[in-house]
Design a protein around this motif. Sequence first.
Motif, PDB file in Angstrom:
ATOM      1  N   ARG A   8     -11.421  -1.131  14.073  1.00 50.46           N
ATOM      2  CA  ARG A   8     -10.285  -1.273  13.166  1.00 50.46           C
ATOM      3  C   ARG A   8     -10.275  -2.662  12.519  1.00 50.46           C
ATOM      4  O   ARG A   8     -10.081  -2.797  11.320  1.00 50.46           O
ATOM      5  N   ILE A   9     -10.521  -3.684  13.326  1.00 49.73           N
ATOM      6  CA  ILE A   9     -10.565  -5.053  12.798  1.00 49.73           C
ATOM      7  C   ILE A   9     -11.714  -5.191  11.794  1.00 49.73           C
ATOM      8  O   ILE A   9     -11.556  -5.779  10.721  1.00 49.73           O
ATOM      9  N   ALA A  10     -12.858  -4.593  12.137  1.00 49.14           N
ATOM     10  CA  ALA A  10     -14.023  -4.676  11.239  1.00 49.14           C
ATOM     11  C   ALA A  10     -13.744  -3.954   9.924  1.00 49.14           C
ATOM     12  O   ALA A  10     -14.167  -4.413   8.861  1.00 49.14           O
ATOM     13  N   LEU A  11     -13.019  -2.848   9.994  1.00 47.73           N
ATOM     14  CA  LEU A  11     -12.683  -2.122   8.761  1.00 47.73           C
ATOM     15  C   LEU A  11     -11.753  -2.954   7.886  1.00 47.73           C
ATOM     16  O   LEU A  11     -11.913  -3.005   6.665  1.00 47.73           O
ATOM     17  N   ASP A  12     -10.776  -3.624   8.524  1.00 50.91           N
ATOM     18  CA  ASP A  12      -9.902  -4.526   7.760  1.00 50.91           C
ATOM     19  C   ASP A  12     -10.725  -5.632   7.108  1.00 50.91           C
ATOM     20  O   ASP A  12     -10.504  -6.004   5.953  1.00 50.91           O
ATOM     21  N   THR A  13     -11.670  -6.168   7.869  1.00 49.61           N
ATOM     22  CA  THR A  13     -12.483  -7.275   7.370  1.00 49.61           C
ATOM     23  C   THR A  13     -13.343  -6.842   6.192  1.00 49.61           C
ATOM     24  O   THR A  13     -13.434  -7.551   5.184  1.00 49.61           O
ATOM     25  N   VAL A  14     -13.964  -5.678   6.296  1.00 54.42           N
ATOM     26  CA  VAL A  14     -14.865  -5.245   5.220  1.00 54.42           C
ATOM     27  C   VAL A  14     -14.076  -5.002   3.938  1.00 54.42           C
ATOM     28  O   VAL A  14     -14.515  -5.366   2.837  1.00 54.42           O
ATOM     29  N   CYS A 122     -19.376  -4.894  10.650  1.00 53.49           N
ATOM     30  CA  CYS A 122     -18.714  -4.059   9.641  1.00 53.49           C
ATOM     31  C   CYS A 122     -19.598  -2.871   9.284  1.00 53.49           C
ATOM     32  O   CYS A 122     -19.101  -1.764   9.046  1.00 53.49           O
ATOM     33  N   GLY A 123     -20.915  -3.075   9.266  1.00 52.21           N
ATOM     34  CA  GLY A 123     -21.834  -1.972   8.991  1.00 52.21           C
ATOM     35  C   GLY A 123     -21.705  -0.885  10.048  1.00 52.21           C
ATOM     36  O   GLY A 123     -21.651   0.306   9.730  1.00 52.21           O
ATOM     37  N   MET A 124     -21.599  -1.276  11.320  1.00 52.83           N
ATOM     38  CA  MET A 124     -21.455  -0.287  12.390  1.00 52.83           C
ATOM     39  C   MET A 124     -20.078   0.382  12.341  1.00 52.83           C
ATOM     40  O   MET A 124     -19.942   1.549  12.698  1.00 52.83           O
ATOM     41  N   ALA A 125     -19.072  -0.346  11.910  1.00 56.58           N
ATOM     42  CA  ALA A 125     -17.745   0.271  11.769  1.00 56.58           C
ATOM     43  C   ALA A 125     -17.798   1.382  10.717  1.00 56.58           C
ATOM     44  O   ALA A 125     -17.236   2.469  10.900  1.00 56.58           O
TER      45      ALA A 125
END
Length: 185
Positions: A8-14, A122-125
Amino acid sequence: MLIPHDTRIALDTVVDLMNTAPQGNRDDELGDLPALRTFVQAHDISDVGRLTDHDLRAVQDVRARFTAIFAAPDARIAATLINQLVAAAGTTPQLTDHDGYDWHVHYFAPGASVADHLAADCGMALAFILVAGEQERLRRCEAPDCGRAFVDLSRNRSRRYCDSRTCGNRLHVAAYRARRKEAAG
Ligand SMILES: [Zn+2]
Ligand SMILES: [Zn+2]
């Protein structure tokens, strides 16, 4: 769809990263090193060392790759782009239960540059979203003057607008109308 906290954090970041890109009359919000430093701090990207102009260009390049992934017309093309991105970042999956979270996997390699860190996690998210068959959740705001990227995590995948101040308002109006319609029907 169950989404682990890091995903979820990675999706926000991307999404935040993509939305720094110049668009319409918006300037590049990641145009210099101070801007990159601010981004790294705001998103708590740890262990990236001293940032250089090389990092800036590498992050801008990764940003363009994420933009292409969101624009991919089908899952196969998105998968190819994600595979290339993640392979180039040299990931080292590590199970961790830091800070009281349940077991989950960190993908960035120890000592990774900020660009590789973003590309890996972020790629893995995004890979996770694809595996779940949910590519359609990777969206662009439909407001004509906006076009910001967002990930629609609503239950029925019905979100059309980003949550920026102006568009969030439209969102509330649309939700209000939907509730009224439901109540009336
Ligand atoms: Zn974590
Ligand atoms: Zn918007």
